[in-house]
Scaffold this motif. Structure first.
Motif, PDB file in Angstrom:
ATOM      1  N   GLY A   5       0.808  -1.216   0.000  1.00  0.00           N
ATOM      2  CA  GLY A   5       0.000   0.000   0.000  1.00  0.00           C
ATOM      3  C   GLY A   5       0.838   1.262   0.000  1.00  0.00           C
ATOM      4  N   LEU A   6       1.981   1.223   0.707  1.00  0.00           N
ATOM      5  CA  LEU A   6       2.859   2.392   0.741  1.00  0.00           C
ATOM      6  C   LEU A   6       3.428   2.672  -0.644  1.00  0.00           C
ATOM      7  CD1 LEU A   6       4.408   4.563   2.370  1.00  0.00           C
ATOM      8  CD2 LEU A   6       6.186   2.842   2.766  1.00  0.00           C
ATOM      9  N   LEU A   7       3.863   1.635  -1.335  1.00  0.00           N
ATOM     10  CA  LEU A   7       4.389   1.820  -2.689  1.00  0.00           C
ATOM     11  C   LEU A   7       3.292   2.322  -3.621  1.00  0.00           C
ATOM     12  CD1 LEU A   7       6.536   1.547  -4.885  1.00  0.00           C
ATOM     13  CD2 LEU A   7       5.903  -0.868  -5.102  1.00  0.00           C
ATOM     14  N   ARG A   8       2.125   1.738  -3.534  1.00  0.00           N
ATOM     15  CA  ARG A   8       1.009   2.149  -4.401  1.00  0.00           C
ATOM     16  C   ARG A   8       0.705   3.629  -4.218  1.00  0.00           C
ATOM     17  NH1 ARG A   8      -4.389   2.984  -4.019  1.00  0.00           N
ATOM     18  NH2 ARG A   8      -5.661   2.479  -5.855  1.00  0.00           N
ATOM     19  N   TRP A   9       0.707   4.085  -2.969  1.00  0.00           N
ATOM     20  CA  TRP A   9       0.402   5.488  -2.677  1.00  0.00           C
ATOM     21  C   TRP A   9       1.442   6.407  -3.307  1.00  0.00           C
ATOM     22  CZ3 TRP A   9       2.403   9.295   0.931  1.00  0.00           C
ATOM     23  CH2 TRP A   9       1.523  10.351   1.162  1.00  0.00           C
ATOM     24  N   LYS A  10       2.706   6.052  -3.188  1.00  0.00           N
ATOM     25  CA  LYS A  10       3.758   6.909  -3.724  1.00  0.00           C
ATOM     26  C   LYS A  10       3.819   6.838  -5.248  1.00  0.00           C
ATOM     27  CE  LYS A  10       6.433   6.891   0.550  1.00  0.00           C
ATOM     28  NZ  LYS A  10       7.723   6.652   1.241  1.00  0.00           N
ATOM     29  N   LEU A  11       3.503   5.693  -5.836  1.00  0.00           N
ATOM     30  CA  LEU A  11       3.470   5.585  -7.296  1.00  0.00           C
ATOM     31  C   LEU A  11       2.514   6.603  -7.905  1.00  0.00           C
ATOM     32  CD1 LEU A  11       3.457   1.701  -7.895  1.00  0.00           C
ATOM     33  CD2 LEU A  11       5.301   3.286  -8.483  1.00  0.00           C
ATOM     34  N   GLY A  12       1.491   6.964  -7.152  1.00  0.00           N
ATOM     35  CA  GLY A  12       0.497   7.896  -7.677  1.00  0.00           C
ATOM     36  C   GLY A  12       1.032   9.279  -7.961  1.00  0.00           C
TER      37      GLY A  12
END
Length: 385
Positions: free
Chosen positions: A343-350
């Motif tokens: 979830g942390l990676l997904r958030w930053k990918l945005g």
């Protein structure tokens, strides 16, 4: 080439000079960081034609931790030294550095060279998630030739990459790395604020608009709000299943010493809604780099998207300050949506930036059977803590 202990003033003057600024020192190599870390002794070292006169080509903040029951030290250069890794004669400055530390009683050294190793664009990674997948399974958008060359040079000189040569575990770095091996960076140089906005994905733009519509107010706080930041951080740790293990006093000390070194170096951003602080994030700037260091948010009213509002404001402020890159620090190596840390990676990918695999941390004993034995004992000691 001479290597000497130098004053904090000489060290800071070099970092502020054109030659020093070009090396892109991180905040963990600023003299002030020595005052943040308790339980470590610190040395400020510089090398060049005449270090005492300020004629320098590189510097290093070295933290020394004494091995219990001995007069020997473990030497740690967090995300350092601040050096020209393009220099083909690495031994010209690295050799004297190691010899100085050996004479100072160090039995082993750990350092974090600055060159990047691999990069993955956000647009590349988004469609390639799946069960069991990791960053190492995806062909990188870019492999940095300097990082590759530095890694080869270090191996040839007996250095060992602390987390191994894989992509590490599901956390924010390779196993054994104290600092995150994988970080997320948003390039700012040559981009307008409109470019940054268009770089956000649709979900991020929608969330920033939602925060604005709901009346979320983003302000820069002060040391007085650090207790509230710390309270929210405790909520975040419990909700997301991690533990930083730091006290309020740690953050208060960090805020005080970084800003004493340079006013505004560390800022606390607050997102308020209906008079209540719902999120608080810290940002650190050194030269032409800015870092989002630590984020905290409440468990309630998450639908008004305070963290997205904070990050958008911090991105804009970093851009306005002239930063070349906005570093969002550690991300996990997992691409598996079922893993909690994804979830942390997904958030930053945005935000539309890049995952950057740094060279990670490298370690070696400083010669001699006694130092090798102490090094093994120290590793076992750390593993038991």
């Amino acid at each position: 080439m001479a290597l000497r202990t130098i004053t904090a003033e000489t060290y800071r003057a070099f970092l502020a000079s054109p030659a020093g600024a070009a090396l892109g020192a991180g905040f963990l190599q600023c003299p002030s960081w020595a005052d943040v870390k308790e339980g470590w002794r610190a040395r400020l070292l510089g090398w060049g034609p005449d270090p005492e006169a300020g004629e320098l080509t590189g510097v290093a903040l070295v933290l020394l931790r004494q091995f219990p029951g001995t007069r020997k030290y473990f030497a740690y250069l967090p995300e350092g030294p601040v050096a020209d890794w393009n220099d083909p004669d690495v031994d010209g400055w690295l050799g004297p550095l190691l010899e100085h530390l050996r004479r100072a009683g160090a039995f082993a050294v750990r350092m974090g060279p600055s060159p990047a190793y691999r990069r993955w664009d956000a647009a590349l990674l988004k469609p390639l998630t799946g069960p069991g997948r990791r960053l190492g399974d995806v062909l990188a958008s870019e492999v940095d030739p300097l990082g590759t060359a530095v890694a080869e040079r270090l191996r040839a000189r007996g250095w060992r990459r602390c987390g191994g040569d894989g992509t590490g575990g599901g956390g924010t770095g390779g196993d054994g790395d104290a600092q995150p091996r994988h970080v997320f960076q948003v390039p700012l140089a040559g981009r307008t604020a409109e470019d940054l906005w268009s770089g956000l994905n649709q979900e991020w733009r929608r969330n920033v608009r939602r925060a604005r519509k709901e009346g979320v107010e983003v302000v820069v706080g002060s040391a007085a709000e650090l207790p509230e930041f710390y309270r929210l951080l405790g909520m975040t740790e419990r909700r997301d299943g991690f533990r930083l293990g730091r006290s309020l006093a740690y953050y208060e000390r960090q805020y005080a010493v970084l800003n004493a070194e340079e006013p505004g170096r560390m800022k606390l951003y607050l997102a308020r809604h209906q008079g209540e602080i719902l999120a608080a994030h810290t940002m650190i700037t050194v030269g032409r780099r800015a870092w989002y260091q630590t984020g905290a948010s409440a468990d309630h009213r998450r639908e008004v998207r305070p963290s997205n509002a904070l990050q958008w404001r911090m991105l804009l402020d970093a851009h306005a300050l002239g930063a070349d890159v906005y570093d969002m620090r550690g991300v996990p190596s997992t691409l598996d949506p079922e893993e909690r840390t994804y979830g942390l990676l997904r958030w930053k990918l945005g935000t539309g930036g890049q995952v950057v695999e740094t060279l990670g941390e490298w370690e070696r004993a400083l010669g001699g059977s006694a130092n090798h034995a102490l090094h093994r004992a120290f590793q076992a000691y750390l593993n038991r803590r």
